[in-house]
Structures are given as structure tokens and as C-alpha cells.
Design an enzyme around this catalytic site. Structure first.
Site, PDB file in Angstrom:
ATOM      1  N   ASP A  24      -2.985   4.598  -2.495  1.00  0.00           N
ATOM      2  CA  ASP A  24      -4.072   5.135  -1.679  1.00  0.00           C
ATOM      3  C   ASP A  24      -4.505   6.526  -2.138  1.00  0.00           C
ATOM      4  O   ASP A  24      -3.687   7.435  -2.236  1.00  0.00           O
ATOM      5  CB  ASP A  24      -3.550   5.213  -0.232  1.00  0.00           C
ATOM      6  CG  ASP A  24      -4.646   5.480   0.766  1.00  0.00           C
ATOM      7  OD1 ASP A  24      -5.527   4.632   0.908  1.00  0.00           O
ATOM      8  OD2 ASP A  24      -4.621   6.560   1.377  1.00  0.00           O
ATOM      9  N   ASP A  42       0.848  -1.179   0.000  1.00  0.00           N
ATOM     10  CA  ASP A  42       0.000   0.000   0.000  1.00  0.00           C
ATOM     11  C   ASP A  42       0.894   1.244   0.000  1.00  0.00           C
ATOM     12  O   ASP A  42       1.798   1.350   0.848  1.00  0.00           O
ATOM     13  CB  ASP A  42      -0.890   0.004   1.258  1.00  0.00           C
ATOM     14  CG  ASP A  42      -2.325   0.394   0.937  1.00  0.00           C
ATOM     15  OD1 ASP A  42      -3.239  -0.348   1.314  1.00  0.00           O
ATOM     16  OD2 ASP A  42      -2.496   1.441   0.276  1.00  0.00           O
ATOM     17  N   GLU A  72      -6.092   3.524  -6.150  1.00  0.00           N
ATOM     18  CA  GLU A  72      -7.397   3.700  -5.528  1.00  0.00           C
ATOM     19  C   GLU A  72      -7.863   5.069  -6.026  1.00  0.00           C
ATOM     20  O   GLU A  72      -7.576   6.104  -5.431  1.00  0.00           O
ATOM     21  CB  GLU A  72      -7.338   3.675  -4.008  1.00  0.00           C
ATOM     22  CG  GLU A  72      -8.734   3.765  -3.421  1.00  0.00           C
ATOM     23  CD  GLU A  72      -8.795   4.280  -2.012  1.00  0.00           C
ATOM     24  OE1 GLU A  72      -7.913   5.052  -1.608  1.00  0.00           O
ATOM     25  OE2 GLU A  72      -9.729   3.901  -1.287  1.00  0.00           O
ATOM     26  N   HIS A  97     -11.016  -3.325   2.936  1.00  0.00           N
ATOM     27  CA  HIS A  97     -11.010  -3.001   4.373  1.00  0.00           C
ATOM     28  C   HIS A  97     -11.849  -1.771   4.700  1.00  0.00           C
ATOM     29  O   HIS A  97     -12.007  -1.409   5.868  1.00  0.00           O
ATOM     30  CB  HIS A  97      -9.553  -2.771   4.802  1.00  0.00           C
ATOM     31  CG  HIS A  97      -8.960  -1.605   4.105  1.00  0.00           C
ATOM     32  ND1 HIS A  97      -8.731  -1.576   2.735  1.00  0.00           N
ATOM     33  CD2 HIS A  97      -8.600  -0.396   4.559  1.00  0.00           C
ATOM     34  CE1 HIS A  97      -8.246  -0.409   2.406  1.00  0.00           C
ATOM     35  NE2 HIS A  97      -8.157   0.345   3.475  1.00  0.00           N
ATOM     36  N   ASP A  98     -12.365  -1.110   3.628  1.00  0.00           N
ATOM     37  CA  ASP A  98     -13.218   0.065   3.837  1.00  0.00           C
ATOM     38  C   ASP A  98     -14.691  -0.254   3.644  1.00  0.00           C
ATOM     39  O   ASP A  98     -15.532   0.636   3.819  1.00  0.00           O
ATOM     40  CB  ASP A  98     -12.872   1.170   2.818  1.00  0.00           C
ATOM     41  CG  ASP A  98     -11.504   1.767   3.032  1.00  0.00           C
ATOM     42  OD1 ASP A  98     -10.906   2.230   2.038  1.00  0.00           O
ATOM     43  OD2 ASP A  98     -11.018   1.760   4.182  1.00  0.00           O
TER      44      ASP A  98
HETATM   45  O1  TEU Z   1      -9.616   5.316   1.388  1.00  0.00           O
HETATM   46  C1  TEU Z   1      -9.930   6.481   0.643  1.00  0.00           C
HETATM   47  C2  TEU Z   1     -11.361   6.665   0.620  1.00  0.00           C
HETATM   48  O2  TEU Z   1     -11.925   7.237  -0.260  1.00  0.00           O
HETATM   49  C3  TEU Z   1     -12.064   6.125   1.806  1.00  0.00           C
HETATM   50  O3  TEU Z   1     -12.034   7.167   2.760  1.00  0.00           O
HETATM   51  C4  TEU Z   1     -13.449   5.720   1.482  1.00  0.00           C
HETATM   52  O4  TEU Z   1     -14.054   6.694   0.697  1.00  0.00           O
HETATM   53  C5  TEU Z   1     -14.174   5.623   2.759  1.00  0.00           C
HETATM   54  O5  TEU Z   1     -13.365   4.882   3.631  1.00  0.00           O
HETATM   55  C6  TEU Z   1     -15.479   4.913   2.499  1.00  0.00           C
HETATM   56  O6  TEU Z   1     -16.102   4.795   3.753  1.00  0.00           O
HETATM   57  C7  TEU Z   1      -8.225   5.143   1.600  1.00  0.00           C
HETATM   58  C8  TEU Z   1      -8.037   3.919   2.481  1.00  0.00           C
HETATM   59  O7  TEU Z   1      -8.534   2.780   1.799  1.00  0.00           O
HETATM   60  C9  TEU Z   1      -8.777   4.160   3.767  1.00  0.00           C
HETATM   61  O8  TEU Z   1      -8.688   3.006   4.613  1.00  0.00           O
HETATM   62  C10 TEU Z   1      -8.134   5.348   4.466  1.00  0.00           C
HETATM   63  O9  TEU Z   1      -8.911   5.661   5.617  1.00  0.00           O
HETATM   64  C11 TEU Z   1      -8.114   6.581   3.545  1.00  0.00           C
HETATM   65  O10 TEU Z   1      -7.689   6.293   2.221  1.00  0.00           O
HETATM   66  C12 TEU Z   1      -7.113   7.592   4.080  1.00  0.00           C
HETATM   67  O11 TEU Z   1      -5.820   7.065   3.907  1.00  0.00           O
END
Ligand code: TEU
Ligand code: CA
Length: 540
Positions: free
Chosen positions: A199, A98, A253, A321-322
Site C-alpha cells: 500500500d 495487503d 501500489e 477497491h479505490d
Molecule cells: O490508496 C492510496 C491512494 O493513492 C489512494 O488514496 C487513491 O489515490 C485514492 O483512493 C483515489 O481516490 C491506498 C489504498 O488502496 C486506499 O484504499 C487507502 O485509502 C490508502 O492507500 C491509505 O491506506
């Protein structure tokens, strides 16, 4: 092995904190991952996406990096990491890491220096601005906090953070910052890493002048921080400085990507190789993720066709994970039989499409959302901030409904390995509770059951690898108007594979025109499709 190895392998995303603990501190770690590599090989995994393992205060579970080249002490050491690379490669499994360079932790040495004063050499590694009339420099909202700005008393300026106040945005306009990032990337590549998941990479460039968004109060303004023109300069420069000449892969992403701007980053191979879009993930939210609306197959088909036609090669995923657990979100957990059947159907529907599969840890055993009942069970800054803000606004019930359906902690509870204390994840107290359904939903039980979701995933991935038409064939949607069935064909030369999935909890008739040799099927009897039944046919 072909140049574009990522088109021939299935990826498995590991969230290290919750995958396997090896030393009883309740936190997953790299030695724990090492002990599970044979399981990944057995499953048919060809590559791993490892979520951040870098030193971090864990304000956002590792997405707030304090040192890009030090392993988080709870996760292990650089020696452990080197062993992981070696042991993955020995099993012909690639590793992508990542890359979180839109922002760092506020405890990173760069930011510690930067906030010392306006004339500090690191000041411009971040985005500092004077306030306007004693208020924030503009009205931008952040993903995690009302305002995207925090005030620094010492220097009398505000700094930008699109996420939490402990995640200050890096200033990509600063060539010195960019050089430091490229050098770090190259050192990881030299260490044997095969690429990166990048990310929020679409947010690196912000609109010149940081203009106000339209609207009252704090306004979320992706139009001013996503896919800005300078983004392409930075990504092309990164490719030239880091990736050219290496057989590595970058998947972005690309938050806020659309089918209109997608080819601007993956079209010519001069920026990203792959991208994650979130149109499927946004389907069940109205005006934001927390206003939950039902799944709509027609909308799913419209999005699917648009993306299969817009770019040559997609990523295929139901979660990460989100995101909440897919079987709870788009399948059914009304009964054990429906959980198993719908999980298999969802996997078939997604992973036989044209593109690269990205499995998220635990989906292969049909792990479900967690039955949260109290704030104390939550760990995610996004949910905790939402709850605190909603309480101020008198809408806590609305926030809880959103968290139960869409909260990120649903995907972050420990991997369920066996029917043993803490599901075999740890011998200690886990950092977040194990789902109480681990007695029935765990890897050991699933491996012993040929009809399990897990054994099905293994069969599905093997089928993909065997059938050239599934690996490389063209996609065409069938039955576009059918309200219950998703059907599509994959064709390559004279080979044609038909996939037909009943996305509903009600029976359906299998279209009589779908004939051929059965490659995979479940819930199909005499032309009748049971709830979440599906069939894959080779129409030779
Ligand atoms: O996620 C980016 C992002 O857009 C997320 O915030 C997503 O929109 C949100 O979690 C949906 O609920 C990345 C990573 O995957 C996330 O885990 C991090 O919190 C974020 O960036 C900040 O680094
Ligand atoms: Ca541990």
C-alpha cells in the site's frame, strides 16, 4: 512452477468486507471467502490479492491497522486465516496480502505509546514536529484532509498523516521501526503467504527537512513524499531481509510512479516484482479525480504504448477497491445489451495485453456503480470528507457529481451472488447497501447463461493460458491513429495474435487486413464491428 509464477496466473482482488458474509452480521468474512473458493477456481483464477484483514478500527476500512498480526474480529480468526491459506493452496491458488506500512492506525500500540511524550521510546516510530508560529510544521495537504498534520495537545507537537488523522505515517528513517516491520512480514511469509500488495509503498521516504510545497494554503506535494531517494534503500533492505530465497511476489501500489522512474523499483528485481501505475485511472479526471472528463481513446493508446515500452512486465487492471466500476466508467450501461457487450470488450482489450491481469471482485459479472442519493448511504472516509469540505466551500453539487462517478463506495457494495435477499451476500443487514440491480446482475444467473460476461471472462482467461503468444509474447500497437478502434498484436516466434476492439458506441469497419483464425469474437458481422464489438484472431 517457474520462479516468476506471477507471470502465469490471473489475480482476483477480494475486498473481504463485501465479498461473502457467513454469520449474518452483514459484514463479509474469511469463512465466507472459504465458501467461494471453488467459484474462483472455476473462473480460472490463479492467485488472490486479499485486502487488509488485520485488526482495525476501520476509519479507512482496514487501511488503518491497529495490530498487524491479529485478524479483525468481524473477519474471523487466525485459524480461519490458516484454513484459507491451506484451502487456496490445495486448489493451486496463491495468496498475496495487503501490506500497509506507510502508516498505521492511531490506535496501534506503537502510536498510543508514541503520543505519550517526546521521550517515549516509540516517539520516533512516527513523524512528530514542532509547529511554525502556532501552525502546522509545513503546508502539506493530505489525500483525505486539508492539512497532512494534526496537533497533539499533550506533547505540544504535530504528527504527519498523508491520509486521515487516524492514519499517522510511520517513520521509516527509524531502523527500529523497519526491523519490527520486517519481522512481521517474515512471520506472515512463514505462515504461508505468497507475497504482498504494498500500500502506497512509494511514499515510505519523505524529503529531508519536510520542505513546504509551492503555493498558497495547503499544497499537495507528492514531489516531497513519493519516490524519494531513500525509498530504494528501504525496499532493497526489505527484499534482503524478507523476500530473498523465497518464491514470493511483491506488487507495489506505487502512487505517483511514472514511466521515467518505474524501472527504479522494478528494473532489477532488487526491490519490487510488479507495480500498479494509475495513468489509466487518472485519464478521466482533470486536476484531480473529482473533476470528471470523458474517456479519450487516443490518450488511452498513448499511455498504453508508453507503459508497454517502459517496463518489461505490466500489471493489467481496470479497477480496484479505490476505483469506480469499469463498465460504468469506460463502458456503457445505456442498455443491458451495451453493458454486457462493453464489459466483454473492456476485458478483452485489457487482459490480452502483456502483463499480469488483476481482476477486481464483481467486474466479472459487470457490476455497475451504485445510484447513491444520500450521504447516509456512503461509508468511505474519502467521500465523506470531500462532501463535508465541499459543503463549507459551497460546492456540494460538484462533490456529489464526483462521488457518483468516482467515489470508492461504488466498488465496495456487496458482491452480487444470486437473485435472493441481499443478493445472497448476507442473511442480515449489509454494512453498505446492495446495488438494487442484483436481481439481474448476479453470479448464479450469469453462470447459467453461456453468453454472460462471467462465462466470457472464464473463456478469456482460459484463452490467455492456452496461447503462449498471449502469455509471453511481445506487444505492438496497430492502427495508432484510429479514433474508435484499439488494435494490437502479440507475437512470439512465428505466432501472431491480433486483438481489435471497438471502444465506441458507434459501429466501425473491421480493417480487412485483420485476417486469421478466430479465437474469440463478439459483435462482428461481415467485416462490420458493432458498438463495443471485438475480435481476437490467430494470424497463423
Ligand atoms: O490508496 C492510496 C491512494 O493513492 C489512494 O488514496 C487513491 O489515490 C485514492 O483512493 C483515489 O481516490 C491506498 C489504498 O488502496 C486506499 O484504499 C487507502 O485509502 C490508502 O492507500 C491509505 O491506506
Ligand atoms: Ca460476517
Amino acid at each position: 512452477m517457474s520462479e516468476q509464477w506471477w507471470k502465469e496466473r490471473a489475480f482476483y482482488q477480494i475486498y473481504p468486507r463485501s465479498f461473502q458474509d457467513s454469520n449474518g452480521d452483514g459484514i463479509g468474512d474469511i469463512p465466507g471467502i472459504l465458501s467461494r473458493l471453488d467459484y474462483l477456481k472455476w473462473l480460472g483464477i490463479g492467485a488472490v490479492w486479499l485486502c487488509p484483514v488485520y485488526d482495525s478500527p476501520n476509519a479507512d476500512m482496514g487501511y488503518d491497522i491497529r495490530d498487524y498480526e491479529k485478524i479483525m474480529s468481524e473477519f474471523g480468526t487466525l485459524e480461519d486465516f490458516d484454513r484459507l491459506v491451506e484451502e487456496l493452496h490445495r486448489r493451486d491458488i496463491k495468496l498475496i496480502m495487503d501490506l500497509v506500512v506507510n502508516h498505521s492506525s492511531d490506535e496501534h500500540a506503537w502510536f498510543v505509546e508514541s503520543r505519550k511524550g517526546r521521550d517515549n521510546p516509540y516517539r520516533d516510530y512516527y513523524i512528530w514536529r514542532d509547529g511554525k508560529g502556532g501552525k502546522e510544521p509545513n503546508n502539506w495537504a493530505s489525500f483525505f484532509t486539508p492539512s497532512a498534520w494534526s496537533y497533539d495537545e499533550h506533547s505540544g507537537q504535530w504528527y504527519l498523516h498523508l491520509f486521515s488523522e487516524k492514519q499517522p505515517d510511520l517513520n521509516w528513517e527509524n531502523p527500529k521501526l523497519r526491523e519490527e516491520v520486517y519481522a512481521m512480514i517474515n512471520r506472515w511469509l512463514d505462515r504461508g503467504v505468497d507475497g504482498f500488495r504494498m500500500d502506497v509503498i512509494s511514499a515510505l521516504a519523505k524529503a529531508p527537512g519536510l520542505p513546504d510545497g509551492k503555493g498558497e494554503g495547503y499544497v499537495f506535494t507528492p514531489e516531497y513524499f513519493a519516490f524519494q531517494p531513500r525509498l530504494h534503500d528501504y525496499l532493497r533492505e526489505m527484499r534482503r531481509r524478507c523476500f530473498d530465497g523465497r518464491q514470493c511476489m511483491c506488487v507495489g501500489e506505487t502512487t505517483f510512479v511514472t514511466t521515467q522512474n518505474a524501472n527504479s523499483v522494478v528494473g532489477d528485481g532488487r526491490e519490487l516484482d510488479l507495480l500498479f501505475h494509475f495513468d489509466f485511472m487518472d485519464m478521466d479526471g482533470q486536476d484531480g479525480k473529482w473533476n470528471v472528463i470523458p474517456f479519450d481513446l487516443r490518450k488511452f493508446k498513448e499511455i498504453l504504448v508508453r507503459w508497454q515500452e517502459a517496463i518489461d512486465w505490466n500489471t493489467l487492471f481496470w479497477g480496484n477497491h479505490d476505483q469506480p466500476r469499469v463498465v460504468s466508467r469506460f463502458g456503457s450501461t445505456a442498455t443491458e445489451a451495451l453493458r454486457v457487450q462493453s464489459a466483454k470488450m473492456l476485458a478483452t482489450a485489457m487482459y490480452l495485453l502483456r502483463g499480469t491481469p488483476f481482476l477486481y471482485q464483481g467486474e466479472e459479472i459487470g457490476m455497475t456503480n451504485f445510484p447513491f442519493t444520500s450521504e447516509q448511504e456512503l461509508r468511505d472516509v474519502e467521500s465523506l470528507n470531500l462532501l463535508a469540505q465541499a459543503r463549507k466551500e459551497g460546492r456540494e453539487a460538484w462533490a456529489w457529481n464526483g462521488i457518483l462517478h468516482k467515489g470508492r463506495d461504488n466498488a465496495r457494495t456487496p458482491m452480487q451472488w444470486e437473485d435472493a435477499p441481499q443478493a445472497g451476500f448476507t442473511t442480515g443487514q449489509p454494512w453498505i447497501a446492495v446495488n438494487p440491480n442484483y436481481h439481474d446482475i448476479n453470479v448464479r444467473k450469469a453462470q447459467a447463461d453461456p453468453d454472460s460476461i462471467l462465462c466470457f471472462y472464464r473463456e478469456l482467461l482460459a484463452l490467455r493460458q492456452r496461447e503462449e503468444a498471449l502469455l509471453r509474447g511481445a506487444f505492438r500497437l496497430l492502427l495508432p491513429e484510429h479514433p474508435q478502434l484499439l488494435a494490437y498484436e502479440r507475437t512470439l516466434g512465428s505466432d501472431r495474435v491480433i486483438v481489435c476492439c471497438n471502444f465506441s458506441s458507434t459501429p466501425a469497419a473491421l480493417p480487412p487486413e485483420f485476417t486469421g483464425k478466430s479465437l474469440l469474437r463478439s459483435g462482428i458481422h461481415d467485416g462490420h464491428m458493432e458498438p463495443y464489438g471485438f475480435t481476437v484472431l490467430a494470424d497463423k
